[in-house]
Write a protein that holds these residues in place. Structure first.
Motif, PDB file in Angstrom:
ATOM      1  N   THR A 229      -1.573  -2.016 -14.406  1.00 17.56           N
ATOM      2  CA  THR A 229      -0.179  -1.629 -14.233  1.00 17.56           C
ATOM      3  C   THR A 229       0.427  -2.599 -13.233  1.00 17.56           C
ATOM      4  O   THR A 229      -0.207  -2.930 -12.235  1.00 17.56           O
ATOM      5  CB  THR A 229      -0.076  -0.202 -13.681  1.00 17.56           C
ATOM      6  OG1 THR A 229      -0.779   0.659 -14.563  1.00 17.56           O
ATOM      7  CG2 THR A 229       1.364   0.244 -13.595  1.00 17.56           C
TER       8      THR A 229
ATOM      9  N   THR B 288       0.425  -3.404  -8.746  1.00 21.15           N
ATOM     10  CA  THR B 288       0.915  -2.252  -7.972  1.00 21.15           C
ATOM     11  C   THR B 288       0.237  -2.151  -6.617  1.00 21.15           C
ATOM     12  O   THR B 288       0.851  -1.704  -5.644  1.00 21.15           O
ATOM     13  CB  THR B 288       0.725  -0.926  -8.734  1.00 21.15           C
ATOM     14  OG1 THR B 288      -0.617  -0.866  -9.193  1.00 21.15           O
ATOM     15  CG2 THR B 288       1.674  -0.831  -9.902  1.00 21.15           C
TER      16      THR B 288
ATOM     17  N   ARG C 286       4.006  12.119  -2.598  1.00 23.67           N
ATOM     18  CA  ARG C 286       3.338  10.844  -2.849  1.00 23.67           C
ATOM     19  C   ARG C 286       1.821  10.983  -2.747  1.00 23.67           C
ATOM     20  O   ARG C 286       1.315  11.882  -2.080  1.00 23.67           O
ATOM     21  CB  ARG C 286       3.794   9.774  -1.828  1.00 23.67           C
ATOM     22  CG  ARG C 286       5.286   9.571  -1.748  1.00 23.67           C
ATOM     23  CD  ARG C 286       5.883   9.147  -3.070  1.00 23.67           C
ATOM     24  NE  ARG C 286       5.411   7.863  -3.535  1.00 23.67           N
ATOM     25  CZ  ARG C 286       6.208   6.817  -3.742  1.00 23.67           C
ATOM     26  NH1 ARG C 286       7.520   6.909  -3.509  1.00 23.67           N
ATOM     27  NH2 ARG C 286       5.713   5.693  -4.194  1.00 23.67           N
ATOM     28  N   GLU C 287       1.124  10.055  -3.420  1.00 20.02           N
ATOM     29  CA  GLU C 287      -0.334  10.056  -3.358  1.00 20.02           C
ATOM     30  C   GLU C 287      -0.814   8.908  -2.482  1.00 20.02           C
ATOM     31  O   GLU C 287      -0.208   7.836  -2.476  1.00 20.02           O
ATOM     32  CB  GLU C 287      -0.928   9.881  -4.768  1.00 20.02           C
ATOM     33  CG  GLU C 287      -0.622  11.011  -5.719  1.00 20.02           C
ATOM     34  CD  GLU C 287      -1.142  12.363  -5.230  1.00 20.02           C
ATOM     35  OE1 GLU C 287      -2.229  12.379  -4.608  1.00 20.02           O
ATOM     36  OE2 GLU C 287      -0.457  13.377  -5.440  1.00 20.02           O
TER      37      GLU C 287
ATOM     38  N   ASP D  34      -3.146   5.874  -1.823  1.00 21.27           N
ATOM     39  CA  ASP D  34      -3.922   4.904  -2.593  1.00 21.27           C
ATOM     40  C   ASP D  34      -5.105   4.491  -1.713  1.00 21.27           C
ATOM     41  O   ASP D  34      -4.958   3.697  -0.786  1.00 21.27           O
ATOM     42  CB  ASP D  34      -3.024   3.695  -2.906  1.00 21.27           C
ATOM     43  CG  ASP D  34      -3.698   2.692  -3.818  1.00 21.27           C
ATOM     44  OD1 ASP D  34      -4.937   2.517  -3.710  1.00 21.27           O
ATOM     45  OD2 ASP D  34      -2.993   2.079  -4.640  1.00 21.27           O
TER      46      ASP D  34
ATOM     47  N   GLU E 178       5.214   4.014  -7.277  1.00 21.23           N
ATOM     48  CA  GLU E 178       5.760   4.740  -8.427  1.00 21.23           C
ATOM     49  C   GLU E 178       6.986   4.019  -8.964  1.00 21.23           C
ATOM     50  O   GLU E 178       7.650   3.275  -8.229  1.00 21.23           O
ATOM     51  CB  GLU E 178       6.125   6.169  -8.006  1.00 21.23           C
ATOM     52  CG  GLU E 178       4.884   6.985  -7.663  1.00 21.23           C
ATOM     53  CD  GLU E 178       5.234   8.395  -7.180  1.00 21.23           C
ATOM     54  OE1 GLU E 178       6.437   8.760  -7.190  1.00 21.23           O
ATOM     55  OE2 GLU E 178       4.296   9.103  -6.791  1.00 21.23           O
TER      56      GLU E 178
ATOM     57  N   ASP F  69      10.390   2.976  -7.014  1.00 20.88           N
ATOM     58  CA  ASP F  69      10.223   2.531  -5.626  1.00 20.88           C
ATOM     59  C   ASP F  69      11.027   1.252  -5.439  1.00 20.88           C
ATOM     60  O   ASP F  69      11.171   0.462  -6.380  1.00 20.88           O
ATOM     61  CB  ASP F  69       8.736   2.259  -5.331  1.00 20.88           C
ATOM     62  CG  ASP F  69       7.991   3.535  -4.963  1.00 20.88           C
ATOM     63  OD1 ASP F  69       8.637   4.600  -4.867  1.00 20.88           O
ATOM     64  OD2 ASP F  69       6.764   3.481  -4.784  1.00 20.88           O
TER      65      ASP F  69
ATOM     66  N   LEU G 217       7.513   0.146 -13.745  1.00 27.15           N
ATOM     67  CA  LEU G 217       6.056  -0.007 -13.825  1.00 27.15           C
ATOM     68  C   LEU G 217       5.701  -0.276 -15.285  1.00 27.15           C
ATOM     69  O   LEU G 217       6.128   0.469 -16.176  1.00 27.15           O
ATOM     70  CB  LEU G 217       5.341   1.252 -13.341  1.00 27.15           C
ATOM     71  CG  LEU G 217       5.474   1.581 -11.856  1.00 27.15           C
ATOM     72  CD1 LEU G 217       4.515   2.708 -11.482  1.00 27.15           C
ATOM     73  CD2 LEU G 217       5.189   0.355 -10.989  1.00 27.15           C
TER      74      LEU G 217
END
Lengths: 563, 563
Positions: free
Chosen positions: B224, B237, B301-302, B304, B389, B392, B403
């Motif tokens: 991605t 990303t 948000r996650e 990374d 994401e 962003d 993306l």
């Protein structure tokens, strides 16, 4: 336009000394001239010059394979176990096969040759007789875990090979595909400048033409072949057949026993009795599928167990051990003779009917003289089982054979239906019924050919390549200072513009002597020197092989080289 | 003269149905059109058409690598363990590495990439700064034991790769070698007809240009990347950097504790309080070299973990386990908040000074509102650690990023001195002292490029190759009986004599409809049909991509195609 390769940038460091572990000429020179470097035992890195020679040979191979209508493919080198298990080769290859497991524990191998996979490809692709004949080839990296990888790239554990396979519906078709390959191989080996012989690879029992080897005579070779100095007969020594000795009708005296203590070998026996070893009969005991069998050959000859095994296949031949004598008082170790023996007796044809021999008397410390074939014992089977020696008669004309060393560079083989049977490779025939396909398999050792050519063509100064496969057409040497370097580079550009592949030695600070030595070592066919007469536009053109040299103007030299 | 390839003999059986296990377009079409066949999981056989495309790409790669002065070599694929042990990669590769033993028990691997061995080659060959810079490349079979080999040749376990390596004495030299490769890659991908993007592959912390990926946008891609619709920014990303949120100066009320039973997740908490998830502060606990550390990011948000690990390297980052809470009553699982916390606190830049959050109150079943950064707690380190994401902000212009999925077809990397340090690769510098060499490493997935081009260029009818890499220039179809076949073969010979690569479909007994379908599926750029007007010497020329067709005399068609 071809590019000029400058020596100052070329990844090809020459060495003055032979590598310590090198035994053969090609190994020494290919390393010293910067063509290859050893990465690990039997694993070689091809540097730029070596890669170019490899590519040139591959190009010739491709052109000739394409010309006979073979199609190029590329199969994996990493292969699953199953097809090789089906053919039996997973086990048969023994330690020669590199085996490995993947992350899931599945069994794989590194392909030594690809009969199984090609058979599967054709089974998937071809369904009708109309799809055949077909010939497929690849030039690919192959693997064999040699016990003693040696002789440089002559016998590596990873090597480049052209392997091809033919698929036909009839024996005549196979013979034709085989003939096409044979002719293509002749063209290939001639084009790449190899002196070669085509020799029968297996005994006549399976048909003379169903397997032939292409051998390049060379002292470094690991194959021995028999070569007739009188006619055109040549064969792998295992394939030489003895054309039967003539039965004798001379009258011999009766069998006479001789007291022969301390004569455990043929040599001591012959010396004790004052007869030649060839007058004695040696009886080797073996087990054939477990049954003890004697093999009789003249005392001065050796039994070739490979030949014996091939004659008796699929029976398994083993040597006897001490245990085998334990329950056999009839077999007296070291004193076995065929007379009165109650086991199968195989003899070489040289042990002809009517001939008399000194042999064991089946009693300790005792031999017998005048033991006559057909009178005192019978031969159950005559088989040609001795190791061929120089001077043995040519099967074609009877002249004494020469034995020579050679490198096997190609092998062509009429496989028949072995793999087609394993994988049930059938196509629909003209009559609407399935027809089993018959196959041929054909190989050329591409990386080995580099070494074979080096062996045959090198001289004391170094490598000496035939033009078609040389890493360059011309090696231009700037022998001097700025003026010579400028001229050398300028001539190189002119030659490259005319389509020639040019290597130019313009290394600053390197003496003309070193450059000359390197040029001879690297072995490009033509060497052009910009030296003393550069100011007059005069250069020297030298033939690497003959050493002939002449002074020419630049224009003449360019014209000569591009002619 | 080029040869005419007859379809009746071509090993390329077309299929009407997609293979059952195929998910991607290129996998389906390359199998259906007879370019490749699966030999085992992740192990592919390249049939003649596929081999031609592979060779065409290799040729372009070679031409452009030669043009920048890189020298071609060929190193072994089977490699000894020791150099990879020295570099640490024998272990680091984990299950991805195929490992095996030879007959003597020695450890070997199948090369996934060759930094170690090239470093050794250069150490052997180069001794002085005068020998550098040097660039070496090979086009070779590579191995990776993928956990889930899929997508056909897009991700095989054995694949063809061009890998090259540059060796310089200075950072500026490395930058130049890198720039040469970058430009060569642009030419290569343009010539082979790929739509590609160059994206930054690692975060700016290591310098923006020291690693870039060449990505071919395609739905089947496993990568991605972020792509700005407004400016030319594009990045992997993981390499997208967040250009800091602005500190807020709004006045917030004091911290207020809230009773929040049964809100174990951000979703349940946000629903319970009636606020968006983005208003909450998520505190992930990790261990950094064993020390418990909190990482705060907005609740929507996650984290990374890859990015976090890269920021903190060489420290090792692990997730906490239940045991880690046992002796830590200060850490209340599910209700951790940064205020009053006695551990290191890392936050994403979005958790900007002055912003207020809903977060854990460090008491069971309790959260706190209006917890303000800088007033109620301090951030020890701001690190960009969230998963990027869509939407962003672009780091270059602030526009919301897209993306997209892509296939990685090339990667260029300024390695620096990592491998030179491992193998102590020094050369004598200009000042007479040893200088450590700095390296670049550059890769192109050659077999993967075949699939990438297929993905980007295929349409509903089948494959649709750019001319430079197509398996033929023209696909001639005999649509009729003897007359048409004769004309088709005749035109094919004319085109081949003019240097074109021609595939002619002269299969007897195959209908024009089947031949047309196969021609579309195989995807040669020009299709020439000998059909109804063959008697008048008129043929139809069709462009595979546009579908445009026109009737021409044979002479016109030949002139058009050879123009």
């Amino acid at each position: 336009m071809s590019q000029v390769q400058r020596m100052s940038r070329l990844m090809a460091k020459t060495l003055r000394d032979d590598p310590a572990d090198a035994e053969t000429l090609s190994h020494k020179l290919l390393v010293r001239a910067g063509y290859v470097r050893r990465t690990s035992a039997g694993l070689w890195s091809w540097l730029p010059l070596g890669k170019k020679v490899l590519d040139n040979i591959s190009r010739v191979v491709r052109e000739e394979m394409d010309a006979i209508g073979a199609q190029e493919v590329l199969l994996p080198a990493l292969l699953p176990k199953e097809p090789y298990e089906a053919s039996g080769r997973w086990d048969e290859y023994g330690d020669l096969l590199f085996r490995l497991k993947d992350r899931k524990g599945g069994d794989y191998l590194l392909g030594p040759t690809h009969e199984e996979i090609f058979t599967q490809v054709v089974k998937d692709q071809c369904t009708s007789y109309k799809d055949l004949p077909v010939m497929l080839y690849q030039i690919q990296t192959k693997y064999r875990d040699e016990a003693r990888p040696r002789s440089g790239v002559l016998r590596g554990r990873e090597f480049q090979m052209k392997d091809s396979y033919s698929f036909d519906t009839t024996d005549e078709g196979l013979a034709e595909s085989y003939a096409l390959h044979r002719a293509a191989y002749q063209k290939i080996f001639t084009r790449i400048g190899l002196d070669y012989r085509i020799v029968s690879a297996v005994s006549g029992a399976m048909g003379g033409s169903d397997s032939e080897e292409f051998l390049a005579p060379a002292g470094a070779g690991e194959d021995t072949f028999a070569d007739c100095p009188n006619c055109d007969y040549a064969a792998n020594t295992e394939a030489v057949t003895f054309q039967g000795a003539v039965a004798e009708t001379v009258e011999h005296g009766p069998v006479e026993e001789l007291d022969t203590p301390d004569t455990p070998t043929i040599e001591t026996l012959a010396a004790h009795l004052g007869v030649p070893a060839s007058a004695t009969l040696k009886n080797l005991l073996v087990k054939v599928d477990g049954e003890i069998t004697a093999v009789g050959v003249p005392g001065d000859r050796e039994v070739d167990l490979g030949k014996l095994g091939e004659h008796l296949a699929p029976a398994v031949v083993e040597l006897v051990t001490a245990e085998d004598f334990e329950d056999r008082p009839d077999l007296v170790r070291g004193y076995v003779g065929p007379q009165g023996l109650k086991i199968r007796y195989i003899a070489d044809p040289r042990v002809a009917p009517g001939t008399a021999w000194v042999t064991g008397a089946n009693k300790p410390d005792t031999h017998a003289r005048d033991v006559v074939v057909g009178r005192d014992f019978e031969v159950d089977d005559y088989l040609d089982v001795v190791v061929v020696e120089a001077g043995d008669p040519c099967p074609a004309c009877g002249t004494g054979l020469n034995l020579d060393r050679a490198i096997e560079i190609g092998h062509i083989f009429q496989l028949g239906r072995k793999y087609a049977d394993t994988f049930q490779l059938d196509v629909l025939g003209q009559q609407g019924k399935p027809v089993r396909v018959t196959m041929g398999s054909y190989g050329i050792g591409v990386s080995r050919a580099v070494a074979a050519i080096a062996e045959q063509t090198a001289d004391e100064q170094g490598l000496c390549w035939p033009r078609e496969i040389a890493p360059a057409d011309v090696h231009v040497v700037a022998a001097g200072k700025a003026l010579q370097t400028e001229l050398a580079v300028d001539v190189s550009e002119q030659l490259a513009a005319a389509g020639l592949r040019v290597l130019v030695d313009e290394r600053p600070g390197v003496s003309p002597g070193v450059k000359f030595t390197d040029a001879e070592l690297i072995g490009v066919p033509k060497i052009l020197v910009a030296g003393r007469r550069s100011a007059d536009g005069v250069v020297e053109l030298k033939d690497r092989r003959t050493g002939e040299r002449e002074e020419l103007t630049v224009a003449e030299a360019v014209a000569r080289l591009t002619a």
